[in-house]
Structures are given as structure tokens and as C-alpha cells.
Design an enzyme around this catalytic site. Structure first.
Site, PDB file in Angstrom:
ATOM      1  CD  GLU A  45      -1.708  -2.348   1.654  1.00 17.57           C
ATOM      2  OE1 GLU A  45      -0.502  -2.555   1.963  1.00 17.57           O
ATOM      3  OE2 GLU A  45      -2.599  -3.217   1.779  1.00 17.57           O
ATOM      4  CG  PHE A  80      -9.312  -9.590  12.146  1.00 17.21           C
ATOM      5  CD1 PHE A  80      -8.019  -9.929  12.549  1.00 17.21           C
ATOM      6  CD2 PHE A  80      -9.641  -9.701  10.804  1.00 17.21           C
ATOM      7  CE1 PHE A  80      -7.090 -10.377  11.630  1.00 17.21           C
ATOM      8  CE2 PHE A  80      -8.720 -10.157   9.882  1.00 17.21           C
ATOM      9  CZ  PHE A  80      -7.438 -10.499  10.301  1.00 17.21           C
ATOM     10  CD  GLN A  81      -7.143  -7.391   8.289  1.00 19.03           C
ATOM     11  OE1 GLN A  81      -8.101  -7.231   7.543  1.00 19.03           O
ATOM     12  NE2 GLN A  81      -5.986  -7.889   7.876  1.00 19.03           N
ATOM     13  CE  LYS A 114     -17.001  -6.843   4.549  1.00 20.84           C
ATOM     14  NZ  LYS A 114     -16.263  -8.090   4.840  1.00 20.84           N
ATOM     15  CG  MET A 117      22.486  11.960   2.822  1.00 24.02           C
ATOM     16  SD  MET A 117      23.646  13.120   2.058  1.00 24.02           S
ATOM     17  CE  MET A 117      22.633  13.802   0.759  1.00 24.02           C
TER      18      MET A 117
HETATM   19  C1  LIG Z   1      12.331   5.616   5.171  1.00 28.32           C
HETATM   20  C2  LIG Z   1      13.629   6.255   5.508  1.00 28.32           C
HETATM   21  N1  LIG Z   1      14.476   5.661   6.373  1.00 28.32           N
HETATM   22  C3  LIG Z   1      15.663   6.234   6.670  1.00 28.32           C
HETATM   23  C4  LIG Z   1      16.011   7.425   6.115  1.00 28.32           C
HETATM   24  C5  LIG Z   1      17.354   8.078   6.466  1.00 28.32           C
HETATM   25  N2  LIG Z   1      18.205   8.128   5.264  1.00 28.32           N
HETATM   26  C6  LIG Z   1      18.327   9.250   4.520  1.00 28.32           C
HETATM   27  S1  LIG Z   1      19.283   9.050   3.179  1.00 28.32           S
HETATM   28  C7  LIG Z   1      19.609   7.448   3.595  1.00 28.32           C
HETATM   29  C8  LIG Z   1      20.517   6.610   2.747  1.00 28.32           C
HETATM   30  C9  LIG Z   1      19.929   6.278   1.441  1.00 28.32           C
HETATM   31  O1  LIG Z   1      20.748   5.318   0.847  1.00 28.32           O
HETATM   32  P1  LIG Z   1      20.641   4.993  -0.681  1.00 28.32           P
HETATM   33  O2  LIG Z   1      19.243   4.726  -1.076  1.00 28.32           O
HETATM   34  O3  LIG Z   1      21.607   3.910  -1.003  1.00 28.32           O
HETATM   35  O4  LIG Z   1      21.029   6.364  -1.384  1.00 28.32           O
HETATM   36  P2  LIG Z   1      22.437   7.118  -1.440  1.00 28.32           P
HETATM   37  O5  LIG Z   1      22.436   8.134  -0.362  1.00 28.32           O
HETATM   38  O6  LIG Z   1      23.507   6.098  -1.283  1.00 28.32           O
HETATM   39  O7  LIG Z   1      22.426   7.753  -2.777  1.00 28.32           O
HETATM   40  C10 LIG Z   1      18.963   7.101   4.777  1.00 28.32           C
HETATM   41  C11 LIG Z   1      19.054   5.794   5.433  1.00 28.32           C
HETATM   42  C12 LIG Z   1      15.085   8.032   5.242  1.00 28.32           C
HETATM   43  N3  LIG Z   1      15.304   9.201   4.669  1.00 28.32           N
HETATM   44  N4  LIG Z   1      13.921   7.403   4.938  1.00 28.32           N
END
Ligand SMILES: Cc1ncc(C[n+]2csc(CCOP(=O)(O)OP(=O)(O)O)c2C)c(N)n1
Lengths: 167, 580
Positions: free
Chosen positions: B52, B114-115, B164, B480
Site C-alpha cells: 500500500e 480484527f484489522q 464495511k 548519504m
Molecule cells: C524511510 C527512511 N528511512 C531512513 C532514512 C534516512 N536516510 C536518509 S538518506 C539514507 C541513505 C539512502 O541510501 P541509498 O538509497 O543507497 O542512497 P544514497 O544516499 O547512497 O544515494 C537514509 C538511510 C530516510 N530518509 N527514509
């Protein structure tokens, strides 16, 4: 602030949730019906130490169920608070107590051997003063409503609703 | 005799009446009644997703690319809670989405059935508005209002939760001819005085900047904005949400401001004496440390949402209204003043900005070990796929590089998760965008981390013939976060190594989903691989770009610091003009 809202389930939760998540501090909140069916009125007293009032009003106004908002300063509005208070009172103090309270805002609504229950409706300032006087006698139980307020003069908040004017 | 219909039939007819064409969703117990009449609808195309969350992001991507309201559907409980992330995402980025969820039968509400999940309560803070409907007769009103609220004023997501029993009960068909919401006034208009005041400020400014935000794209005000830029000659910056609002090729465009903005854009805002904020919200990623942001600037703030005015930065002139209209009025007033003999001279201002632009262009160093540079891949992708393609991104380094190194020439060609920063956005958003714009190539530029959050939707794309293209910028890690560890945590790489150069094999994964899988690990192969992918239009394509793991996003303003302390590379600060 006086706020007209749709009388729908969940509205109080929407308003309360907004205040909580935006870090707006609520000192008191009173909700009740109005002269218009399906419209409730909230009187909200906010502490504006951290947030400008305009921001509070604008965020509140974004809620779809909020119909109209009016900012009421102490001068522009008539404010009332209601208290019911039980005073544990010795026989010899009873007369002194009855004499010390202002009959224009207070009355004794229940009385027994050791207890007097007083009702008062007044401005928050008067209520505060009254409570400090009563505390000398010993407050056994206190219940206090939120502030309700209405604007001075001929204008009514529901006019905004009828004209659909911006606030 | 009036026709008897079930609430479910009324729901489907209401969605048709509201001009919905595509619904992304997954059925389940509480919403099941709605899926039966959905099968007979010739107007609604339902796309069965695999999660979803993807339904919500796909609805967002569809909405962004098409300018229509995106629709997603889920069952009660876990189906509905899986929509929480995309709803929060759409809320932060002001995307018009309507979510329809089934709820347990009304007598069971509040019994921990439920749910059961109180999805209306859960989504209070992350929707523009929401509904719980237990009376079948109320379904048309709720749907009509939801579409209206989602798409007017500052757009946003609206959830309609329907029990529902309301879907199963019989009722009669009706459709509201008029929407009456006395607490909702989306149409506002700035006063003539405010417009005149704004123009006066512009005429007296020495260092004005057009600080353009996503609101301009949402308001379809890009032509008016372009006219303003041409008429006034004022430098323009476009935020992450506004890339493409002004063509990157426009001579007045200084690029993106903010944490990873260009030195010219960041410096322009910082040194400005007048910020003309257009549909922008002074987000912390743009302002840096707020108290030190653009310290000498007055502010003209245009927004459709009055709550944005003064929220983060006080405005000297507030223009609350539709951007398209208001910018037209500003242009007319400005032209009038020019005719009256007023002038605007920005030669000195442009000279100092041009110096910044020439001295500190965006750039990157190739990795020392000869491995593939992620910036090069993204730059080439932008050049080869061109400005007609639609680009989506996940969140992380690849997102910033895609915002920096792809040249956007049109609005609504750059779709990303700006406000919430939701990893996993790229693939489902690309799917939604491709459904909206089947004739445009749609590229998801994704991280290896992000891709692993939502790549299951490749199955949806293959089966439903939605040939998106995915460029996985595979740097083996949560890049990042790793960059922050490099800069701020003594290179201690706690839990950021994904080993995704080894597992999973993205080429095999793509093939398992019926998509094409390509791999590229050297600069020489980049063009050829992209061209090959561009020619594959009968199925989704995934390219696994195996890139260097230590590349970093520059420039950077470290979180919580002043924009004036921007670094163009590690320990390298730009030299500002002496007179500044
Ligand atoms: C759902 C979610 N969990 C954690 C984060 C924290 N976060 C920001 S950037 C990142 C790394 C992303 O890694 P990747 O997809 O390999 O991209 P890159 O930065 O290597 O280009 C994380 C874990 C986030 N923004 N969103």
C-alpha cells in the site's frame, strides 16, 4: 480566542492535536453549543510566550471544521470562569467566611456541619483573588471551568459565518 | 422509482463522478465490497500494487505528473496504516491525493476488532482533512468534498475511511451539485495595496532574489514567473521542490539553494536585500540556521496558505493568494512603473553573482581508483534522456545529484520527496507518473538502499505494462548517511554498509520481475547502457550502476549551521566578495 467549529465527531481531537503538535500552549479550553444548530463554540486561552498569535490563528483556521475565529483581548471581551469549591469550615469561622465573600459573584450552594460549598462566576482575575482568600479557610475540593468569553458591543461572531467573511 | 444501490456501488460511481481515472490499491476484508463493483467500472483503471505504501506514492507521482488528483485504496488496519508514510509524504509536499480505506463495520468500531485501526485519528496530523463515513448516503458528499479539498488552495491528501457496513448497505444515488464547506476558503486574493507595496520594494532593492518554491509549479504559474524573471532581470533560485519551474538554461537562473545548493544560489539569498519568496516556505534545508539566514533581506512572501506567512521568517509584504494570478498582477504593476520611468539597476549585483557562478560551478572529482563516478552517471543520464523525460528520485545522495546535475527545462518533470524525505519514493512515484504520462520516458533515479524498500513494484509495472526505467546508483551503502559519518562521526561507518555490490544481484532481481536488467561499472559503458535502456520500451528496465562508494555531495551547509559557512568541498569555503 473564540472559535466557531462544526459540531462533528472528532473536532475537539483535531483542535487539541493541532495545539499539541505545533507546540502551542493551552491554558484553558471550554466547548459548548451556540445559538446556531450544528455549530459549537470553543473558548481557548493560549499562552503566547513561544508562538505569535497570528500563527496560532492561521494554523487553526486551516482546519476545515473551524468556521470562524475571533481574537478577544481582555479589553475587547467579557470573560467568565465558573468554580465550585468545598471549604472545610469550623463552626466559629462560618460567619466570617460567609461575610468575607462577595455576594455579587458568590453564593453558598450547599451546606453541612463541616462543609460549605460555594459557587462563583466571575472574571479570571476575580476568581483568582477569591481562591486565594478561600485558601485561608482550607479548600477541600475545587472544580473550575475553562474561561468562556464574548465580545463587547453589538457585533456577533456568527455574522462572520453568515457573510462568509475572512477573518 | 429511485434506483437502489449499495454503498460500494455509490462509492465507485462517486469516484467516476469526481473524474478519477486510475486507482492504485490492494483489496482486503473491509474494502472488499468496493472491489466488486470496481470490476464492472469501465471508467476506473485499478492497478493492483504489491504494497500500500507504493499505492500512495504512485497516486502522488500520478498527481504530480498529471496535475489531477491521485487516488489510492486500501483495506482497514494494516492496509490503512501502510498508507501512513505516503500520506505524510503528500502532506509535506502538498500533493493532491485521495485515499479510500475500508473500516471495520460500524458496530465494531472501538472494540479492537480484527484489522481495526483508527486511521482517521492516526492521519489527523498528516492529511489536509479526513472523514469517517458510516452512513452510505454520506459517501458521495465525502468523496466530492475530498476531491475538492485535495485539489484546491494549497493541495494535500484527504482520507475517506468507510465502514464495511456502509459499503454493504443499500442507499440511493445522489451527487452534490455544490460543495458547501463554511470553514474552508481556498480562494484568496492579495490586496492591490499589497501588490503595489511589493513592487515598490522590488524597485527600491539593490540585491533582490526570486526565491522560487514548489508552490509555483502547483499553481501552474511558471509562465508568469518566467515573465517576471525576464521583465525584472532579477536572479532566480529554484528549491528542490521547484526544479524545472524556471528552465535551468535561463540566464538568470542560479540553481538550487539550500544544504546542497550552488554557491551562487546560496550566496545570492544570503547577501540579498530583498527575498521575493514565491510559493516557498523557508524550510530549514533552505535557510540553514534560521537566525543567520539572509540577515539583511526584506521579505515579500507570496503563498496561497496564510499560515506560511511569518511561520519561519517575518514578511515585510504578505501576498496571500493564487501564485498565477498574483504574479500576473505584480508583472502588470511592475510594467506600469517602468512606463512611469522607474528603473531597476542590478548591474553591481549581477557582477558579484556572476563571479560566484563562474568561480564555483557545480562539479565533482572523478574517483582516484578509476571506478565509476555517480555524478557522471546522473549527468549523462540527464543529457541523454533529455528534458522531455520525467525523473523521480529516492532520498539520499543520488537525489541531490539528480537535483544538481540534471538540467530541468520544464515543470513537473522532477518528482521527489522533498519534505518528508521518504526512501522508497522513486519506483512507485515513477510508476504513477508513467501511468499519467505514458508517452514520456520516466526514469527513477534510485539509491541501492531506497530501491530495496519498494522494488517489489517492478512486478506491478511488468504485469500492467508500465515500462519505467530505473537507474540504481549503487554505491554499496546508505550513501548519504555514510557521508555524514565521514564528515561528522570520524569515519565510523556504523550500519551503513549494505553490501549491495554483492547482494542482491539487481540484474537478476530485475529479470525475476520480468524487467530488463543491465549492469554498468565503467565510464565507457555509461552512454551505451543508457541508450540501450532507452530503446527498451516493452518492459521496465533496471540499470545497476556500480559506482564509487566515497563520492560526496558538495557543496554542503552542515545541518544547523549558517548558509554563509557553506563548503564547496571538504574544508573548503568559498571566498565571498570583500564588500559583502
Ligand atoms: C524511510 C527512511 N528511512 C531512513 C532514512 C534516512 N536516510 C536518509 S538518506 C539514507 C541513505 C539512502 O541510501 P541509498 O538509497 O543507497 O542512497 P544514497 O544516499 O547512497 O544515494 C537514509 C538511510 C530516510 N530518509 N527514509
Amino acid at each position: 480566542m473564540s472559535v466557531l467549529v462544526e459540531d462533528k465527531p472528532g473536532v475537539l481531537a483535531r483542535v487539541a492535536g493541532l495545539f499539541a503538535r505545533r507546540g502551542f500552549n493551552v491554558e484553558s479550553l471550554a466547548v459548548g453549543p451556540t445559538e446556531i444548530p450544528e455549530v459549537s463554540r470553543m473558548t481557548i486561552v493560549v499562552n503566547l510566550e513561544d508562538q505569535p498569535l497570528a500563527q496560532v490563528i492561521q494554523q487553526l483556521d486551516k482546519l476545515i471544521d473551524v468556521i470562524a475565529i475571533e481574537e478577544l483581548s481582555v479589553q475587547a471581551g467579557i470573560e467568565r470562569e465558573l468554580i465550585l469549591v468545598k471549604i472545610q469550615v469550623k463552626e466559629r469561622d462560618r460567619t466570617a467566611l460567609k461575610q468575607s465573600i462577595n455576594p455579587n459573584i458568590c453564593r453558598v450552594v450547599d451546606e453541612s456541619d463541616s462543609m460549605l460549598t460555594i459557587e462563583a462566576a466571575a472574571t479570571p482575575f476575580e476568581i483568582k483573588q477569591l481562591l486565594s482568600r478561600l485558601s485561608e479557610f482550607g479548600v477541600a475540593e475545587l472544580v473550575q471551568s475553562g474561561v468562556v468569553a464574548i465580545g463587547r458591543g453589538p457585533a456577533a461572531l456568527n455574522e462572520k459565518l453568515r457573510t462568509g467573511a475572512e477573518n | 422509482m429511485t434506483e437502489k444501490l449499495t454503498g460500494a456501488q455509490v462509492l465507485i460511481r462517486s469516484l467516476e463522478q469526481a473524474q478519477a481515472e486510475v486507482v492504485f490499491g490492494i483489496p482486503g476484508g473491509a474494502i472488499l465490497p468496493a472491489y466488486d463493483p470496481l470490476m464492472d467500472s469501465s471508467k476506473l483503471r485499478h492497478i493492483l500494487v504489491r504494497h500500500e505504501q507504493a499505492a500512495g506514492h504512485a497516486a502522488s507521482g500520478y498527481a504530480w505528473a498529471s496535475g489531477r488528483v491521485g487516488v489510492c485504496m486500501a483495506t482497514s488496519g494494516p492496509g490503512a496504516t501502510n498508507l501512513v508514510t505516503p500520506l505524510a509524504d503528500a502532506h509535506m509536499d502538498s500533493i493532491p491525493v485521495v485515499a479510500i480505506t475500508g473500516q471495520v463495520p460500524s458496530p465494531a468500531i472501538g472494540t479492537d476488532a480484527f484489522q481495526e485501526a483508527d486511521i482517521r485519528g492516526i492521519t489527523f496530523p498528516i492529511t489536509k482533512h479526513n472523514y469517517l463515513v458510516t452512513d452510505p448516503h454520506e459517501i458521495p458528499r465525502a468523496v466530492a468534498e475530498a476531491f475538492y479539498i485535495a485539489s484546491t488552495g494549497r493541495p494535500g491528501p484527504v482520507l475517506v475511511d468507510i465502514s464495511k457496513d456502509a459499503l454493504q448497505a443499500e442507499t440511493t444515488w445522489w451527487w452534490p451539485t455544490e460543495i458547501k464547506l463554511r470553514g474552508y476558503r481556498p480562494h484568496r486574493s492579495a490586496s492591490d495595496q499589497a501588490v503595489a507595496d511589493a513592487v515598490e520594494l522590488i524597485l527600491s532593492a539593490k540585491k533582490p532574489v526570486l526565491y522560487v518554491g514548489g508552490g509555483i509549479i502547483k499553481a501552474s504559474a511558471t509562465n508568469e514567473l518566467l515573465e517576471m524573471a525576464n521583465l525584472t532581470g532579477i536572479p532566480v533560485v529554484t528549491t528542490l521542490m521547484a526544479r524545472g519551474a524556471v528552465p535551468d538554461s535561463h540566464p538568470s537562473h542560479l540553481g538550487m539553494p539550500g544544504m546542497h545548493g550552488t554557491v551562487a544560489a546560496v550566496g545570492a539569498l544570503q547577501q540579498s536585500d530583498l527575498l521575493i519568496a514565491l510559493g516557498a516556505r523557508f524550510d530549514d534545508r533552505v535557510t540553514g540556521k534560521l537566525s543567520t539566514f539572509a540577515p539583511n533581506a526584506k521579505v515579500i512572501h507570496l503563498d496561497i496558505d496564510p499560515a506560511e506567512i511569518g511561520k519561519n521568517r517575518a514578511a515585510d509584504v504578505a501576498l496571500v493568494g493564487d501564485a498565477k494570478q498574483t504574479i500576473s498582477r505584480l508583472n502588470a504593476e511592475f510594467s506600469k512603473q517602468l512606463k512611469n520611468g522607474r528603473t531597476i539597476d542590478q548591474a553591481a549585483w549581477w557582477q558579484s553573482l556572476n563571479r560566484l557562478r563562474d568561480t564555483y560551478p557545480l562539479g565533482y572529482d572523478d574517483p582516484h581508483d578509476g571506478s565509476l563516478s555517480p555524478q557522471y552517471v546522473i549527468q549523462r543520464l540527464g543529457e541523454l534522456a533529455g528534458p522531455d523525460a520525467i525523473y523521480t528520485a529516492g532520498v539520499g545522495q543520488h537525489q541531490m545529484w539528480a537535483a544538481q546535475f540534471i538540467k530541468y527545462e520544464r515543470p513537473n518533470t522532477w518528482l521527489n520527496s522533498g519534505g518528508l524525505g521518504t526512501m522508497g519514493y522513486a519506483v512507485p512515484a515513477a510508476m504513477g507518473a508513467k501511468v499519467a504520462k505514458p508517452n514520456n520516458p520516466v526514469w527513477a533515479i534510485d539509491g541501492d538502499g531506497c530501491f530495496q524498500m519498494t522494488n517489489q513494484e517492478l512486478a506491478t509495472c511488468t504485469i500492467n505494462e508500465i515500462p519505467i526505467k530505473v537507474a540504481v546508483i549503487n554505491n554499496n551503502s546508505l550513501g548519504m548517511v555514510r557521508q555524514w559519518q565521514t564528515l561528522f562521526y570520524n569515519e565510523r561507518y556504523s550500519q551503513t554498509d549494505l553490501h549491495s555490490h554483492s547482494f542482491p544481484d539487481f540484474v537478476k532481481l530485475a529479470e525475476a520481475y520480468g524487467a530488463y536488467g543491465l549492469r554498468c561499472d565503467s565510464a565507457e559503458q555509461v552512454d551505451g547502457t543508457i541508450e540501450k535502456a532507452m530503446a527498451m520500451d516493452d518492459a521496465p528496465v533496471v540499470i545497476d550502476f556500480m559506482v564509487h562508494q566515497d563520492a560526496m555531495v558538495w557543496p554542503m551547509v552542515a545541518a544547523g549551521t549558517s548558509n554563509s559557512d557553506i563548503k564547496v568541498a571538504r574544508d573548503m569555503a568559498p571566498v565571498w566578495d570583500r564588500e559583502d
